[in-house]
Design a protein around this motif. Structure first.
Motif: not given
Length: 365
Positions: A134-140, A205-208, A231-236
């Motif tokens: 999973t990718k998180l994007e936020t603004y700080v 990791p998405g579970f986190k 949620t990313l399509q990338n291979e882990n």
């Protein structure tokens, strides 16, 4: 003294339960997590004989690769082998923990140990999993960026292979108008405000997700934290089925046969015709791995070593590579050593014993 839940925590941190297959039941199956550990017996399978061994060796925890409980129990009367194992464990207050397909799927798990036994180098996951990152994007605000990133990294974000604290940032202008009831970190209610911010991105990791979001909300100075989760399509590359690697030096078929027998301590195994060229690239999957035959061919493996192959599945080699079936037990028995290494590195106040019980139900005559 160490409690059972602490042993479980160490093993589940190594092989997160989120990575197990949907049919699996990797978990603490018997026992009170608050009980103090007197000793741990590690095994591939938990049988009646293994429970008896744990009793005799003073171990009140059994750590097994294969779960005892796969299907729901309707009774516990001792009428089946599984029920008899559970009853004996309960009677002697012995906990049973299983770490199964989640340990198969991590890059330093079952297949990594099998590769190590075979002496393979340049190893990598054969069939990496997708949609588990999973990718998180936020603004700080600029002045809070390092604080927020540190909290996210501490919670488990930004680990990519051998690189930690990974993130991306770009600076821009944020614009907002707080309501009359708002308590803005910057600006005033009912007045449009512009401020310089960093857009930061991290992968985890998405579970986190829950712990990552908790860390973000606690560290972020804003009353309302703008963020996006994708949620990313990338291979882990760290999680998936099977592994592939290379022998240090190419081997002729006869040499490879002897190598497998010696390194895995076996006398015989099933296989298809050997390739005419020297064997260099080897794919492996501990346990039943026929579902990885095509991926093994796709990466150009000269040999795919696994177990539980059916007659017609051997035809899938199609003379492109050799299929080798060394047996389920034989391909995974070294998981005991993996458990032993994990636990002895984490605990020193109780004994960790390798089970000497041979749980292989298959005999060769």
């Amino acid at each position: 003294m160490t409690k059972i839940k602490e042993v479980v925590q160490v093993l589940e941190q190594y092989a997160p339960p989120a990575y197990q297959e949907s049919y699996d039941n990797a978990s603490l199956q018997v026992g009170d997590p608050e009980t103090k550990v007197t000793g741990v017996l590690v095994t591939l399978d938990c049988t009646l004989e293994v429970v008896q061994e744990a009793i005799e060796r003073g171990c009140n925890v059994i750590v097994a690769h294969h779960p005892v409980i796969f299907k729901p129990l309707k009774s516990l009367t001792g009428k089946t082998p599984v029920e008899r194992i559970l009853l004996k464990a309960l009677q002697h207050q012995i906990a049973i923990f299983a770490c199964h397909t989640n340990l198969d799927h991590v890059h330093n798990g079952v297949n990594a140990r099998l590769c190590e036994k075979l002496g393979l180098t340049k190893t990598r996951i054969l069939a990496p999993k997708t949609q588990i990152l999973t990718k998180l994007e936020t603004y700080v605000p600029l002045e809070d960026t390092e604080k927020v990133l540190a909290a996210l990294h501490q919670a488990g974000a930004g680990q990519i292979g051998e690189y930690s604290d990974c993130s991306f940032r770009v600076t821009g202008t944020g614009r907002f108008t707080p309501s009359a009831q708002a308590n803005p970190h910057t600006g005033e209610p009912c007045k449009t405000e512009e401020t310089i911010e960093n857009r930061i991105e991290v992968i985890f990791p998405g579970f986190k997700q829950n712990q990552i979001m908790k860390a973000l909300l606690q560290a972020h100075p804003y009353e309302e934290v703008a963020h996006y989760l994708v949620t990313l399509q990338n291979e882990n590359q760290e999680v998936g089925a099977g592994m592939v690697g290379e022998l240090p030096d190419p081997m002729a078929a006869e040499q490879f046969v002897q190598h497998v027998k010696e390194t895995l301590s076996i006398n015989t195994f099933r296989h298809t015709a050997w390739p005419e060229k020297p064997i260099k690239k080897v794919a492996v999957c501990g346990g039943a791995g026929s579902f990885l035959t095509r991926p093994a061919k796709a990466v150009g493996a000269d040999v795919f070593l696994t177990a539980d192959l059916k007659y017609h599945e051997f035809f899938e080699a199609s003379n492109q590579m050799a299929l080798v079936d060394v047996g389920h037990y034989e391909s995974e028995v070294y998981t005991k050593e993996l458990f032993y290494d994990i636990l002895t590195k984490s605990f020193s106040n109780f004994a960790v014993d390798l089970s000497y019980t041979n749980t292989n139900p298959v005999r060769h005559s």
